[in-house]
Each structure stands twice: as C-alpha cells, then as structure tokens.
Design a protein around this motif. Structure first.
Motif, PDB file in Angstrom:
ATOM      1  N   LEU A 136     -50.582 -30.370  22.491  1.00  0.00           N
ATOM      2  CA  LEU A 136     -50.146 -30.633  23.867  1.00  0.00           C
ATOM      3  C   LEU A 136     -51.287 -30.496  24.867  1.00  0.00           C
ATOM      4  O   LEU A 136     -51.370 -31.255  25.831  1.00  0.00           O
ATOM      5  N   PHE A 137     -52.180 -29.518  24.649  1.00  0.00           N
ATOM      6  CA  PHE A 137     -53.359 -29.419  25.518  1.00  0.00           C
ATOM      7  C   PHE A 137     -54.210 -30.689  25.397  1.00  0.00           C
ATOM      8  O   PHE A 137     -54.745 -31.196  26.400  1.00  0.00           O
ATOM      9  N   GLY A 138     -54.324 -31.191  24.164  1.00  0.00           N
ATOM     10  CA  GLY A 138     -55.075 -32.434  23.959  1.00  0.00           C
ATOM     11  C   GLY A 138     -54.417 -33.608  24.650  1.00  0.00           C
ATOM     12  O   GLY A 138     -55.083 -34.436  25.280  1.00  0.00           O
ATOM     13  N   HIS A 139     -53.067 -33.676  24.566  1.00  0.00           N
ATOM     14  CA  HIS A 139     -52.336 -34.776  25.206  1.00  0.00           C
ATOM     15  C   HIS A 139     -52.458 -34.703  26.728  1.00  0.00           C
ATOM     16  O   HIS A 139     -52.658 -35.723  27.397  1.00  0.00           O
ATOM     17  N   VAL A 140     -52.362 -33.493  27.275  1.00  0.00           N
ATOM     18  CA  VAL A 140     -52.500 -33.321  28.729  1.00  0.00           C
ATOM     19  C   VAL A 140     -53.904 -33.715  29.175  1.00  0.00           C
ATOM     20  O   VAL A 140     -54.078 -34.414  30.189  1.00  0.00           O
ATOM     21  N   SER A 141     -54.900 -33.291  28.415  1.00  0.00           N
ATOM     22  CA  SER A 141     -56.285 -33.634  28.760  1.00  0.00           C
ATOM     23  C   SER A 141     -56.489 -35.146  28.780  1.00  0.00           C
ATOM     24  O   SER A 141     -57.081 -35.699  29.713  1.00  0.00           O
ATOM     25  N   GLU A 142     -55.947 -35.819  27.765  1.00  0.00           N
ATOM     26  CA  GLU A 142     -56.091 -37.278  27.703  1.00  0.00           C
ATOM     27  C   GLU A 142     -55.273 -37.954  28.795  1.00  0.00           C
ATOM     28  O   GLU A 142     -55.705 -38.950  29.402  1.00  0.00           O
ATOM     29  N   GLY A 143     -54.083 -37.403  29.082  1.00  0.00           N
ATOM     30  CA  GLY A 143     -53.245 -37.973  30.133  1.00  0.00           C
ATOM     31  C   GLY A 143     -53.898 -37.876  31.503  1.00  0.00           C
ATOM     32  O   GLY A 143     -53.867 -38.832  32.296  1.00  0.00           O
ATOM     33  N   LEU A 144     -54.507 -36.725  31.798  1.00  0.00           N
ATOM     34  CA  LEU A 144     -55.194 -36.565  33.080  1.00  0.00           C
ATOM     35  C   LEU A 144     -56.398 -37.492  33.173  1.00  0.00           C
ATOM     36  O   LEU A 144     -56.700 -38.043  34.237  1.00  0.00           O
ATOM     37  N   ARG A 145     -57.088 -37.662  32.050  1.00  0.00           N
ATOM     38  CA  ARG A 145     -58.263 -38.557  32.042  1.00  0.00           C
ATOM     39  C   ARG A 145     -57.860 -39.995  32.335  1.00  0.00           C
ATOM     40  O   ARG A 145     -58.580 -40.735  33.018  1.00  0.00           O
ATOM     41  N   ARG A 146     -56.703 -40.372  31.840  1.00  0.00           N
ATOM     42  CA  ARG A 146     -56.239 -41.752  32.020  1.00  0.00           C
ATOM     43  C   ARG A 146     -55.430 -41.938  33.310  1.00  0.00           C
ATOM     44  O   ARG A 146     -54.993 -43.048  33.602  1.00  0.00           O
ATOM     45  N   GLY A 147     -55.197 -40.845  34.036  1.00  0.00           N
ATOM     46  CA  GLY A 147     -54.449 -40.967  35.286  1.00  0.00           C
ATOM     47  C   GLY A 147     -52.955 -41.079  35.097  1.00  0.00           C
ATOM     48  O   GLY A 147     -52.252 -41.661  35.935  1.00  0.00           O
ATOM     49  N   TRP A 148     -52.416 -40.519  34.004  1.00  0.00           N
ATOM     50  CA  TRP A 148     -50.977 -40.552  33.758  1.00  0.00           C
ATOM     51  C   TRP A 148     -50.282 -39.435  34.522  1.00  0.00           C
ATOM     52  O   TRP A 148     -50.898 -38.454  34.928  1.00  0.00           O
ATOM     53  N   VAL A 149     -48.960 -39.576  34.690  1.00  0.00           N
ATOM     54  CA  VAL A 149     -48.146 -38.532  35.333  1.00  0.00           C
ATOM     55  C   VAL A 149     -46.974 -38.201  34.425  1.00  0.00           C
ATOM     56  O   VAL A 149     -46.591 -38.986  33.557  1.00  0.00           O
ATOM     57  N   LEU A 150     -46.373 -37.032  34.644  1.00  0.00           N
ATOM     58  CA  LEU A 150     -45.224 -36.619  33.844  1.00  0.00           C
ATOM     59  C   LEU A 150     -43.991 -37.421  34.230  1.00  0.00           C
ATOM     60  O   LEU A 150     -43.669 -37.525  35.417  1.00  0.00           O
ATOM     61  N   PRO A 151     -43.265 -37.991  33.285  1.00  0.00           N
ATOM     62  CA  PRO A 151     -42.053 -38.757  33.603  1.00  0.00           C
ATOM     63  C   PRO A 151     -40.846 -37.845  33.787  1.00  0.00           C
ATOM     64  O   PRO A 151     -40.897 -36.654  33.464  1.00  0.00           O
ATOM     65  N   ALA A 152     -39.778 -38.393  34.286  1.00  0.00           N
ATOM     66  CA  ALA A 152     -38.521 -37.647  34.405  1.00  0.00           C
ATOM     67  C   ALA A 152     -37.746 -37.806  33.110  1.00  0.00           C
ATOM     68  O   ALA A 152     -37.688 -38.892  32.539  1.00  0.00           O
ATOM     69  N   ILE A 153     -37.154 -36.732  32.629  1.00  0.00           N
ATOM     70  CA  ILE A 153     -36.315 -36.819  31.422  1.00  0.00           C
ATOM     71  C   ILE A 153     -34.935 -36.282  31.759  1.00  0.00           C
ATOM     72  O   ILE A 153     -34.768 -35.432  32.641  1.00  0.00           O
ATOM     73  N   TYR A 154     -33.914 -36.798  31.057  1.00  0.00           N
ATOM     74  CA  TYR A 154     -32.534 -36.450  31.349  1.00  0.00           C
ATOM     75  C   TYR A 154     -31.779 -36.215  30.050  1.00  0.00           C
ATOM     76  O   TYR A 154     -32.144 -36.760  29.006  1.00  0.00           O
TER      77      TYR A 154
END
Length: 501
Positions: free
Chosen positions: A466-484
């Motif tokens: 998850l730390f790796g995914h967050v690091s890659e997401g921030l690098r690519r400019g992604w944001v957290l989606p809404a889940i329901y």
C-alpha cells in the motif's frame, strides 16, 4: 530489492472443485501451512478465472460436476459446465466422491504421507458483503491476469521496487475485492500514508510458507533469523510512532482476512517484543567482535576462513564458549606446530635460493583437502652437515589424502602438524555441530509462535504494497475515490484505491 525467494516459491495448493445448488465451490488446501479454504457460490467464469491464475499441485474434480441441472450425468464441451470443461480438458486431474472438503483433506494426507490426525485450519473468507470476483474476460482485458499484448495492471499501480509479494497482494485484491469494511480500512490507511511526515521502515518481506517450512524442518539459518527479527522490530517501530501506528492499526483487519488469524494489537506487540528479544539473545548480531576468524603469521588466511566462516558469527559465543575455546586452543597448537616444523625449512630455502635449480618451498593451503602442508622440492641436501633446517627436513613425510593416497611429489607434512591439524578439524566440527544444535533449538522454540510470525510477515507485505501504491499514485497525480457499501451502489469500487484527477 525484489521480494521474491526463488528457493522458496509460493506453495502450490491441492485444489478441488465441486458443485451444489449454491454454485461452484473451489477448495484449496495448503499442506505447508496446514490450512484450507472453501469458496462457495462461485460462477463458472469465476472458477475458471481462479484456476487460470492458480498454480496447483494436484487438481481434483468432484463427481457433482458430472450432474447438470436436469439430473443427467453428462459433462462436456457444450451446455452447462462447458467453459470449465474446456479449462480442465487436457490437464491432469482425478475424480473424487463423498463430502468435498473432508475427502479432499484425506487426499492431501495421502499425497504428503501425513498422519490421519493431522488437522488443517479453516481460513475461508466469508463472501457476505463482498463483491463477486472479477470475471475472466474483465481480468484479462484490464491486465490483472498476464496476457500477451496487454500491459500488467499491478505493475502500473506499483513502483518498480515493489515486485514479488507486494505485487501479488495487489493482484489478489483486484481479483477478489474485499468487503466494504476491509476496503474502507485499506483506503483510510492509504489516506494516512498520503500525509505522512516521518521516515518508514524497509518492510522486510518473508513468504509465510517459507517461515513455516523452515521452522518446521528446523532449517532456519542465522541470516533468516535476523530477517525474522527485522520483521518483528519493524512492527514494533511502527507501533512506537504515532503516524505509523495509526496506519498499522487500520491494516490489522486486512491482514486478518489474508491469514485467517485474529490478533489483538496489544498482543501483537507483546509477542513481537518477546520473540525479538529471544532471537537477539541467541543469534549473533552485526557489530559483535568476539568471533573473529583465527589468523596466523605463517598459515594462509584462506585456510582459517574456510574452516571457520561457516559457523562463526552465527550464535552468541556465550552459548558455545567451551567449543569456541577448544577451537582457539587447537588453532594455536596448529600454528605452533607449523612454525616449529616448517618455518626452519623456509628460512633454509630462502638462504640458498640464489643459484639456479636450488631448493624451493612454502607453507601452502591445499583447499581440496582442507589441510596446511609444506610444498617444496629438492629439499634434501647433497651432504648432511647438521646445519639449521636439516632436522626439520628429516621429519618431513609425504602428505596423504583422506583415502590414504599420496597427494603429490611436492606435498609434505610432519607427524606433529598432522596431529595438530586433526585436532583443529575435530574442534571445528564440534563447534559447528553446537552452532547447528542451537539454531535448531531456537527453531523448535519458535514453532509455537508460527501464527504470530505469519501474521507479522503478512502485515508488512500489505503495508509495503500500500505504501508503494500510494507513492505511485501521488507520482501520477491520482486521488482517492469514493467507495460505498454494496447496498447503496451497484458497482463497488475497490480495485483501484487511487483514480485520476
């Protein structure tokens, strides 16, 4: 570093497939972990998807697959079960009857020669509140299942240094979306990771199956014990930091889902502290200087390194003081014998080396024989004149190997050196046996802690992923989606915890 161990690949389960009114059921049994899971209510596409990504040891098909909804005993390419038939056709499988879970566990005991009383822990994850697994076509098209010509989705979601175990966790998360509660915990952990200000541990990743196999077989070496201690220390390090402990607490439930183990946070830290301390009391850690390799002015360094490097620096000397001391005494006796019997000859040879065809000699290490011998030629003087070195030359005798054969024309030893060498070898063998005994004893003691070690290892793998995914997401400019929850939104978003802005 790639978190993948070629010597200990992921364990391959024994897989059984059955069918009931609820749908298809995939039973997976891991002999190494002594666990089993039974995923019920699967569609035909879901069962084929799981078969396609699973490397299994044996495949068993239950007789219930032969019976279609009309009650006829027929299973083939067309009609119900045709997709599964196409997947299994041409592969090696066996049929089995009776209660699917009980009979498959019996088959596993037979295959691996286990006692009838050997029990297996149920780690089945409840399907209640969980989305259906990805369809085969979907998983293939988006690159979750390796497919030629389609980029790998897990590789897109993680940085290059997150291959191996973290990547496999992300892949399994995509294929089998978790419940809303687990997904929420994972997303909240990701949210906390986005704003972290402290440094993070290395996240030592050890396959759970490797932990279990090595401890049960008592084959854990000092390097693996140090890695196990690193896992425990990193868990405690996270717990001691306000930012990291909040993340760790959020990931206890996802780790519980993967391992089938419920571990309270306080108990986790208590056990980590106890096991880490115990390992540290036995295993020799970096920076300890009381186990230096023996050295001697006249004996090649490589000899002592080969004899001692395989057991020194493994355990703390205090646990094998007698054996270590015996090696020191034997090494000193060998050094004295070599100095007294060989050195005078070396001095004599050097004194007459100027003329062509004169004597030659040196103290050498015969690596293939594990021996220190004198190597020389033309040592016998033309006339014995009782000069320095002559007495030692008279004591020389041909060196022989372990089978009693002469090694060569240039290799010599003496009775004193031969006896000292034998005592040194015996002392080293005794020390090595003592070290192995201590390592195996520690393995036995930690077998009662296998569940905690498996949980800790899994927790770090998830954290690193998850730390790796967050690091890659921030690098690519992604944001957290809404889940329901499923009850509110028909489509449950858990596969990607980041989405494009």
């Amino acid at each position: 570093e790639v978190d993948h161990d070629l010597e200990f690949p992921d364990p391959m389960p024994v897989v059984g497939i059955s069918r009931s009114a609820k749908g298809y059921c995939l039973i997976s049994v891991l002999e190494t972990m002594k666990t089993y899971s039974a995923e019920e209510g699967l569609t035909e596409e879901a069962i084929v998807t799981k078969l396609r990504i699973c490397r299994y040891h044996h495949l068993y098909l239950h007789s219930s697959l032969r019976n279609n909804s009309s009650g006829t005993s027929r299973w083939g390419e067309f009609g119900e079960g045709g997709l599964l038939w196409g997947e299994c056709n041409g592969k090696s499988f066996d049929w089995f009857d009776g209660s699917p879970i009980d009979e498959l566990l019996c088959k596993v005991r037979e295959i691996y020669g286990l006692d009838e009383k050997t029990s297996f822990r149920n780690v089945t994850i409840s399907l209640e509140g969980r989305p259906q697994p990805l369809y085969l076509g979907t998983a293939t098209q988006i690159g979750v299942i390796p497919t030629e010509g389609i980029p790998s989705l897990p590789k897109m979601l993680l940085p290059p240094n997150c291959a191996g175990l973290p990547s496999m966790y992300i892949r399994d998360l995509l294929l089998n979306p978790p419940s809303f509660d687990v997904a929420s915990a994972i997303q909240e952990a990701c949210r906390l990771m986005c704003s972290i200000t402290c440094s993070i541990p290395e996240f030592t990743c050890i396959p759970s199956a490797k932990l279990v196999k090595l401890l049960e077989s008592k084959e854990v070496n000092h390097i693996e014990f140090c890695r196990i201690k690193n896992v425990l220390d990193e868990i405690m390090l996270m717990n001691g930091n306000t930012e990291l402990s909040a993340i760790q607490n959020k990931l206890l439930e996802p780790a519980s889902v993967v391992t089938g183990l419920k571990v309270d946070a306080d108990i986790l830290i208590k056990e980590c502290r106890f096991i880490s301390k115990h390992i540290g009391e036995v295993i020799s850690l970096a920076g300890e200087s009381d186990q230096a390799i023996t050295s001697s002015e006249y004996i090649p360094k490589e000899f002592f390194n080969d004899m001692e490097s395989s057991w020194k620096g493994r355990v703390k000397r205090v646990h094998a003081e007698e054996e270590f001391a015996n090696v020191d005494v034997a090494a000193q006796a060998l050094s004295t014998a070599v100095t007294e019997d060989f050195l005078p000859i070396i001095v004599r040879v050097k004194a007459v080396m100027s003329s062509h065809g004169s004597s030659k000699g040196e103290i050498s290490y015969a690596k293939e024989h594990g021996a220190v011998w004198f190597k020389g030629r033309r040592l016998t003087p033309t006339v014995w004149a009782n000069t320095p070195g002559e007495e030692q030359i008279k004591q020389l005798k041909p060196a022989i190997d372990s089978k009693g054969r002469r090694v060569g024309e240039e290799w010599f030893t003496t009775t004193k050196v031969e006896n000292a060498l034998a005592r040194y070898h015996e002392a080293c063998d005794n020390a090595k046996c003592k070290v192995l005994e201590l390592l195996r004893g520690l393995s036995s003691e930690l077998q009662d802690k296998i569940n905690i070690l498996v949980f800790c290892s899994t927790l770090l793998i998830i954290t690193k992923a998850l730390f790796g995914h967050v690091s890659e997401g921030l690098r690519r400019g992604w944001v957290l989606p809404a889940i329901y929850p499923l009850s509110k939104v028909p489509i449950f978003i858990t596969s990607l915890y980041f989405e494009s802005r």
